[in-house]
Design a protein around this motif. Structure first.
Motif, short mmCIF file in Angstrom:
data_model
loop_
_atom_site.label_atom_id
_atom_site.label_comp_id
_atom_site.label_asym_id
_atom_site.label_seq_id
_atom_site.Cartn_x
_atom_site.Cartn_y
_atom_site.Cartn_z
N GLN A 379 0.83 -1.21 0.00
CA GLN A 379 0.00 0.00 0.00
C GLN A 379 0.86 1.26 0.00
O GLN A 379 0.57 2.23 -0.71
CB GLN A 379 -0.92 -0.01 1.22
N ILE A 380 1.92 1.24 0.81
CA ILE A 380 2.85 2.37 0.83
C ILE A 380 3.48 2.54 -0.55
O ILE A 380 3.58 3.66 -1.08
CB ILE A 380 3.94 2.16 1.91
N ALA A 381 3.89 1.43 -1.15
CA ALA A 381 4.54 1.48 -2.46
C ALA A 381 3.62 2.10 -3.51
O ALA A 381 4.08 2.87 -4.38
CB ALA A 381 4.96 0.08 -2.88
N LYS A 382 2.34 1.80 -3.43
CA LYS A 382 1.39 2.33 -4.40
C LYS A 382 1.27 3.84 -4.29
O LYS A 382 1.16 4.55 -5.31
CB LYS A 382 0.02 1.67 -4.20
N VAL A 383 1.34 4.35 -3.07
CA VAL A 383 1.27 5.80 -2.87
C VAL A 383 2.56 6.47 -3.35
O VAL A 383 2.53 7.60 -3.86
CB VAL A 383 1.01 6.12 -1.38
N LEU A 384 3.68 5.79 -3.22
CA LEU A 384 4.97 6.37 -3.62
C LEU A 384 5.25 6.22 -5.11
O LEU A 384 6.09 6.94 -5.66
CB LEU A 384 6.10 5.71 -2.83
N GLN A 385 4.55 5.32 -5.77
CA GLN A 385 4.82 5.05 -7.19
C GLN A 385 4.74 6.29 -8.07
O GLN A 385 5.60 6.48 -8.95
CB GLN A 385 3.86 3.97 -7.69
N PRO A 386 3.75 7.19 -7.89
CA PRO A 386 3.71 8.39 -8.74
C PRO A 386 4.93 9.30 -8.57
O PRO A 386 5.17 10.16 -9.43
CB PRO A 386 2.43 9.10 -8.27
N PRO A 439 16.19 21.90 -5.32
CA PRO A 439 15.04 22.01 -4.40
C PRO A 439 13.89 21.07 -4.74
O PRO A 439 13.24 20.52 -3.84
CB PRO A 439 14.62 23.48 -4.53
N ALA A 440 13.63 20.86 -6.02
CA ALA A 440 12.52 19.98 -6.41
C ALA A 440 12.83 18.53 -6.06
O ALA A 440 11.94 17.78 -5.61
CB ALA A 440 12.24 20.12 -7.91
N GLU A 441 14.07 18.10 -6.26
CA GLU A 441 14.44 16.74 -5.90
C GLU A 441 14.41 16.55 -4.38
O GLU A 441 13.99 15.49 -3.89
CB GLU A 441 15.83 16.41 -6.44
N LEU A 442 14.82 17.56 -3.65
CA LEU A 442 14.75 17.50 -2.19
C LEU A 442 13.29 17.37 -1.73
O LEU A 442 12.98 16.57 -0.84
CB LEU A 442 15.39 18.75 -1.59
N ALA A 443 12.40 18.12 -2.36
CA ALA A 443 10.98 18.05 -2.00
C ALA A 443 10.40 16.66 -2.30
O ALA A 443 9.53 16.17 -1.57
CB ALA A 443 10.20 19.12 -2.76
N GLN A 444 10.87 16.01 -3.35
CA GLN A 444 10.41 14.64 -3.64
C GLN A 444 10.78 13.72 -2.49
O GLN A 444 9.99 12.83 -2.11
CB GLN A 444 11.04 14.16 -4.96
N ASN A 445 11.97 13.88 -1.92
CA ASN A 445 12.37 13.09 -0.76
C ASN A 445 11.43 13.31 0.41
O ASN A 445 11.02 12.36 1.09
CB ASN A 445 13.79 13.46 -0.34
N VAL A 446 11.09 14.56 0.66
CA VAL A 446 10.18 14.87 1.76
C VAL A 446 8.82 14.22 1.53
O VAL A 446 8.20 13.68 2.46
CB VAL A 446 10.03 16.40 1.93
N ALA A 447 8.36 14.25 0.29
CA ALA A 447 7.07 13.63 -0.04
C ALA A 447 7.08 12.14 0.29
O ALA A 447 6.11 11.60 0.84
CB ALA A 447 6.76 13.85 -1.52
N VAL A 448 8.19 11.47 -0.03
CA VAL A 448 8.31 10.04 0.27
C VAL A 448 8.30 9.82 1.78
O VAL A 448 7.57 8.95 2.29
CB VAL A 448 9.60 9.47 -0.35
N TYR A 449 9.09 10.58 2.50
CA TYR A 449 9.20 10.38 3.95
C TYR A 449 7.91 10.73 4.68
O TYR A 449 7.51 10.03 5.62
CB TYR A 449 10.38 11.17 4.51
N ALA A 450 7.26 11.80 4.26
CA ALA A 450 6.01 12.19 4.92
C ALA A 450 4.92 11.13 4.68
O ALA A 450 4.21 10.74 5.62
CB ALA A 450 5.55 13.55 4.41
N ALA A 451 4.80 10.66 3.44
CA ALA A 451 3.75 9.70 3.12
C ALA A 451 3.97 8.37 3.82
O ALA A 451 3.04 7.82 4.44
CB ALA A 451 3.68 9.50 1.60
#
Length: 477
Positions: A379-386, A439-451
């Motif tokens: 389930q986590i993987a599905k949210v991170l896939q996009p 900055p955009a790549e850093l934000a992608q990391n935050v998106a992964v960790y937050a989700a």
């Protein structure tokens, strides 16, 4: 013995934690909230601002230095500024190594200076410097096979070229040459040790520092890394077939002990505050650059992910714990101290991982969890896939550098692999600075960790943390 009804017996087993073969799932509402967190994080610059703050206001943070002390104060203040419910420190004691100066030169047959840097736990050279002939090896295996008689009293030079790779796998041997090589050379009677920097840059006269495997100062020899262009030059000089003499002048060494601190911020869980999702990075850095990619970015990713969860209308069910670890660079001192202190609580750790591979986009996720939690990981993987993250279900998760120590105690763990194609161009060099972060790549990391953190905190069930639960896990970081 009086027999209990089966329903009461089963309930008792579940309550005691003996029976845990219950499938872990993540509620649909939590999945939807995680998707919202993911999308919000992509437009949030908190992590970039935090990294800029740390690298500008504190700068380089060599463990045990005055800047390291200021970094601890900075982290405490930053956690509070971001709204964390609980902020505290835990002491970490380790040897205090200092760098004062470093110089080297070819004395003969073609006199010229060399760009190099001392390695962690290297002792100083004798007063006036060390002058000795160089003996070259092209690999660690070649050094292992060498006759000590060919090494005694000489400066060993290991000329190993590190490979560039998206997952950074070339660093495995590169770091072995740096960590194990000096110890091996000392055992064979060498007077000093040099290596081609464990890095993938080819054109910068910027040597890569890093720690050695020395733990007993009495058995240590002066050790340093040459920049890659200078290693090329030394190799060319040696190719003439004439004896090559170097002068090495290092002023560095262990000067006692120091007590620093792991800095911890928590977003308190509303239903199960004693159960934690652990994320983080390491607060220290080497002294050559400003520690932006290693590991200011990791600390900032975790802090920003926690803040996004904090800003939700309702607190998560479990506690989000963000740890800024002390002195990772000189031997995982903060991670080991944390694991020793919290080993008895490992079953309360829901899931954990640390960011310590720069700020490139995360492209792969793997996990070490109990079989009954694999659907939840899916389930986590599905949210991170996009976000471009692929789930490798056949690969274990290690938890990152410092949290690998809690994983070794039995904490269920993820590995979230960033794109490290360029990471080792800058790693442990003066070029580890804020401009290397997108900055955009850093934000992608935050998106992964937050989700992932939110979903783990909201899961119905656990991921299998227990003492010794992953003892046979071959995951490595």
């Amino acid at each position: 013995m009086r027999r209990l009804p089966l329903t009461l017996l089963a309930a008792g087993l579940l309550a005691s934690g003996i029976a845990s073969a219950v499938t872990t799932t993540i509620p649909t509402t939590a999945v939807k909230t995680a998707e919202q967190l993911r999308d919000r994080a992509l437009h949030d610059d908190t992590a970039y601002q935090v990294t800029a703050s740390l690298t500008t206001e504190v700068g380089a943070r060599l463990a045990g230095s005055e800047a390291d002390r200021r970094a601890v104060d900075w982290a405490v203040a930053k956690f509070k500024e971001l709204g964390y419910d609980k902020v505290y420190t835990e002491p970490v004691t380790y040897p205090l190594w200092v760098r004062r100066s470093e110089r080297a030169a070819i004395v003969a047959p073609f006199p010229q200076p060399l760009a190099l840097t001392a390695l962690g736990y290297s002792p100083a050279t004798p007063k006036g410097g060390l002058r000795a002939e160089v003996v070259r090896f092209d690999s660690l295996d070649a050094l292992k096979a060498a006759d000590p008689a060919a090494i005694k009293g000489k400066i060993v030079y290991v000329d190993y070229h590190m490979e560039r790779a998206k997952d950074g796998h070339g660093y495995g041997m590169g770091s072995a040459v740096r960590v194990a090589g000096p110890v091996l050379a000392a055992e064979k009677g060498a007077a000093g040790y040099l290596l081609r920097s464990a890095g993938t840059d080819a054109h910068e006269r910027a040597p890569h520092t890093g720690v050695t495997g020395f733990r007993d100062p009495a058995k240590a020899i002066p050790a340093a890394a040459l920049s890659n262009p200078d290693a090329d030059q030394l190799t060319r000089v040696l190719a003439y077939g004439k004896p090559v003499t170097l002068k090495l002048d290092l002023d560095c060494g262990i000067v006692g002990e120091y007590t620093g601190a792991n800095v911890i911020g928590e977003i308190t869980g509303r239903r199960h505050p004693e159960q934690v999702v652990a994320i983080g990075g390491h607060l220290d850095s080497w002294d050559l650059g400003t520690g932006a990619i290693d590991d200011g970015a990791g600390v900032a990713i975790a802090m920003a992910a926690g803040k996004l969860i904090h800003d939700l209308p309702q607190r998560p069910d479990r506690t989000i714990r963000v740890i800024a670890f002390a002195n990772e660079e000189m031997g995982l001192w903060g991670g080991r101290a944390y694991a020793e202190k919290h080993a008895g609580e490992v079953a309360k750790f829901q899931l954990g991982t640390e960011s310590d591979f720069g700020a490139g986009p995360i492209w792969r996720m793997s996990a070490s969890v109990k079989p009954e939690a694999r659907d939840a990981i899916g389930q986590i993987a599905k949210v991170l896939q996009p976000l471009g993250v692929a789930y490798d279900a056949g690969r274990p998760g290690g938890g990152g550098s410092d949290l690998s120590q809690m994983h070794a105690k039995g904490m269920a763990a993820l590995s979230l692999t960033q794109d490290g194609t360029k990471y080792f161009d800058w790693h442990h060099t003066p070029n580890d600075t804020l401009d290397k972060i997108d900055p955009a790549e850093l934000a992608q990391n935050v998106a992964v960790y937050a989700a992932f953190s939110y979903m783990a905190a909201q899961a119905n069930g656990d991921f299998g943390s227990a003492p010794g639960a992953f003892a046979k896990d071959g995951a490595g970081e």
